[in-house]
Enzyme design. Structure first.
Site, PDB file in Angstrom:
ATOM      1  N   THR A  53     -18.641  -2.421   9.253  1.00 48.77           N
ATOM      2  CA  THR A  53     -19.582  -1.357   8.918  1.00 48.77           C
ATOM      3  C   THR A  53     -20.542  -1.743   7.803  1.00 48.77           C
ATOM      4  O   THR A  53     -21.755  -1.552   7.917  1.00 48.77           O
ATOM      5  CB  THR A  53     -18.811  -0.092   8.525  1.00 48.77           C
ATOM      6  OG1 THR A  53     -18.025   0.325   9.641  1.00 48.77           O
ATOM      7  CG2 THR A  53     -19.752   1.026   8.129  1.00 48.77           C
ATOM      8  N   ASP A 105     -22.476   4.621  14.120  1.00 48.66           N
ATOM      9  CA  ASP A 105     -21.412   3.669  13.820  1.00 48.66           C
ATOM     10  C   ASP A 105     -20.573   3.379  15.072  1.00 48.66           C
ATOM     11  O   ASP A 105     -20.066   4.284  15.713  1.00 48.66           O
ATOM     12  CB  ASP A 105     -20.526   4.264  12.718  1.00 48.66           C
ATOM     13  CG  ASP A 105     -19.756   3.230  11.933  1.00 48.66           C
ATOM     14  OD1 ASP A 105     -19.266   2.264  12.548  1.00 48.66           O
ATOM     15  OD2 ASP A 105     -19.625   3.400  10.711  1.00 48.66           O
ATOM     16  N   ASP A 139     -24.305  -0.255  13.626  1.00 49.50           N
ATOM     17  CA  ASP A 139     -23.896  -1.278  12.669  1.00 49.50           C
ATOM     18  C   ASP A 139     -23.045  -2.364  13.311  1.00 49.50           C
ATOM     19  O   ASP A 139     -22.899  -3.454  12.762  1.00 49.50           O
ATOM     20  CB  ASP A 139     -23.125  -0.641  11.512  1.00 49.50           C
ATOM     21  CG  ASP A 139     -21.945   0.195  11.977  1.00 49.50           C
ATOM     22  OD1 ASP A 139     -21.876   0.553  13.173  1.00 49.50           O
ATOM     23  OD2 ASP A 139     -21.089   0.513  11.137  1.00 49.50           O
TER      24      ASP A 139
END
Length: 568
Positions: A101, A62, A358
């Site tokens: 996200t 992430d 992401d």
């Protein structure tokens, strides 16, 4: 300070109860790791005729921007160094505009843009929803009476398309799919509807969907993780490589600074746990435990293990991308991935890895102004949709609330109580108000986007409309979309928790690395722009899973460097 805490991050960060206890869970779930007799033997070169690997490992880091990958690539010696020796696409793109996200994770294993996955943002509004709270979380079931956008009932209902795991199950129901992540939306959006096991981190360890019982191995791992969260953590020593990043940056007006953190925290502080390498170590340890318990990759079919590593995002939000905290996180991530791959290597399983992110991210404006972006600034509170809607309503004599939005940019929704004439007047007034603000780059209406085709061009040459259209879904997107200018951070105040973020249309938020590795696969670097929607068709080709390409936005990427092609 205990001697173990003085070890540099790059040597070993997660020598914690979580890692040790998850290792114990491995021991009780099986007699021990299966070490192939030929595990150390040189691998045969992967060719188009090479059989499919027994295990696919997909990793999302992430907020791992292409900028971070490039900045720290020369310092990697562990797992990220291994991946960087494989097939590298340094110019990968989360090509759409809504670089958050949930939308980003929805593209990685579906092969589709958010326009088709339906995941247009972390939160969006449905003003016709039969509940007072009109804001919907991307991974909730709003039909559950107790669910709200803040305290929601986790669900995959909003995802409109199939994932790799779903396609694998159709091709062979014996295929196993396991998804483990730091965040629910990462585990859910990548795991799909047919996952055999799907879990994520919470203050009590691990959890899954409401009413879904954890497996014994997940329970053991969750108990170990909960114990690690409950234990206080003293500061970690600064690795020499991070010395140049160790500069205090003042934020806010209360004397707070970021840039010199050492991941110290009180026992039970889940937020700080998540914003540290401990969180990624816990996910990797739990993933290793579940892989062994389920014997993923040891059967007669190909299995899928999905890992969503969230710590980089929490570090980026809490302290920015250019301080000592992020430097330490990058080195720890490299080491933890190296340990995870070493455990897999010991089994002798033939596995392929795909790693991406992401979305990207950018640094906090206070540090950006000291570096290369003197015009970097925080967003004006006047752009808040409540404030803008109130001003427009008062001018036009309309009832409030008039405008709904999840912040000062992105999708904006007009009240459903308006007559057609009122709606036309309100839309014209609000679009003009936003466009007149000096921090706003553009405002585009949903009507304009609905008429615009999804681009088939290379993502590095997409214009603003291309990016916005890839995130636009006519059933879920706003009446208009607000785009802020570059380096305008959509957090009006610093020092109140998050200091930096992402979500913009600009390349620092769109560009992510895309990496593939398999033992025997000849490494090379492909500099041309590719997209995360290309990962699904690429992996499906590698493992021989048929797809309906009419339902896919991406294309297969060739992972072979010679005249043969891995795309079937």
């Amino acid at each position: 300070m205990p001697p173990s805490e003085k070890l540099p991050v790059k040597i070993k960060y997660l020598a914690t109860a979580a890692k040790l206890a998850c290792a114990a869970a491995l021991a009780v779930s099986a007699a021990g790791p299966v070490v192939a007799q030929n595990a150390a033997a040189p691998a045969a070169k992967v060719t188009a005729a090479t059989p499919a690997p027994k295990l696919v490992v997909v990793i999302s880091v992430d907020q791992f921007s292409a900028d971070l990958f490039t900045e720290y690539r020369s310092h990697f010696t562990g797992g990220l160094a291994r991946l960087a020796s494989g097939v590298v696409f340094p110019a990968g793109y989360q090509s759409h505009a809504a670089t958050e996200t949930c939308p980003g994770h929805s593209t990685i294993l579906t092969g589709n843009h958010p326009a088709h996955t339906g995941i247009i943002a972390n939160n969006y509004f449905d003003l016709s929803a039969a509940r007072d709270d009109k804001k919907l979380y991307c991974a909730e079931d709003e039909t559950v009476p107790s669910s709200s956008s803040k305290k929601y009932s986790a669900s995959i209902n909003h995802l409109l398309v199939a994932t790799l795991g779903d396609w694998m199950k159709v091709a062979n129901p014996k295929a196993q799919v396991v998804s483990v992540a730091g965040k629910d939306r990462a585990a859910i959006m990548m795991g799909g509807r047919k996952a055999d096991e799907l879990v994520w981190l919470v203050p009590t360890g691990l959890t899954s969907y409401p009413g879904v019982a954890l497996s014994p191995t997940a329970q053991q791992a969750g108990t170990a993780i909960a114990a690690a969260i409950a234990a206080p953590r003293p500061p970690v020593a600064l690795p020499a490589e991070c010395g140049s990043h160790d500069i205090a940056i003042p934020i806010g007006d209360k004397g707070a600074t970021v840039g010199t953190g050492r991941f110290q925290r009180d026992g039970g502080d889940f937020r700080r746990f998540m914003a540290s390498p401990e969180a990624d170590g816990a996910v990797l340890a739990a993933g290793a435990a579940l892989r062994q318990a389920r014997k993923l990759g040891e059967g007669d079919t190909t299995d899928l293990l999905i890992l969503g590593l969230s710590a980089t995002d929490y570090v980026g939000h809490s302290t920015g991308t250019e301080g000592s905290e992020m430097c330490m996180q990058m080195l720890a991530l490299d080491r933890e991935l190296g340990d995870f791959f070493a455990r897999l290597d010991a089994t002798g399983i033939d596995y392929v890895v795909a790693l991406t992110a992401d979305h990207g991210g950018h640094d906090l404006p206070e540090r950006n102004r000291q570096n290369a972006w003197p015009a970097a600034e925080r967003v004006d509170k006047a752009l808040d949709p409540d404030a803008m809607g109130k001003a427009a309503a008062e001018k036009l004599g309309l009832s409030q609330p008039l405008l709904y939005g999840d912040g000062p940019f992105g999708d904006m929704y007009l009240s459903k109580a308006l007559t057609p004439a009122q709606r036309k007047a309100a839309l014209a007034d609000l679009v003009a108000r936003y466009r007149a603000h000096p921090q706003v780059e553009a405002v585009v209406t949903g009507e304009e986007l609905a008429k615009y085709p999804i681009s088939k061009r290379s993502p590095d040459v997409w214009n603003l409309m291309d990016k916005l259209r890839a995130s636009y879904n006519p059933q879920r997107s706003g009446d208009f979309i607000v785009v802020l200018k570059p380096r305008v951070t959509p957090i009006p105040e610093s020092g109140l928790g998050y200091v930096a973020t992402h979500g913009s249309v600009w390349d620092y938020d769109r560009r992510v690395p895309i990496l593939f590795w398999r033992k025997g696969l000849t490494g090379f670097e492909q500099p041309n722009a590719v997209m995360t929607v290309d990962i699904l068709p690429t992996l499906a080709s590698v493992i021989g899973v048929p797809l309906d390409m009419n339902k896919i936005d991406g294309r297969c990427l060739d992972l072979l460097s010679g005249p043969e092609s891995s795309c079937r």
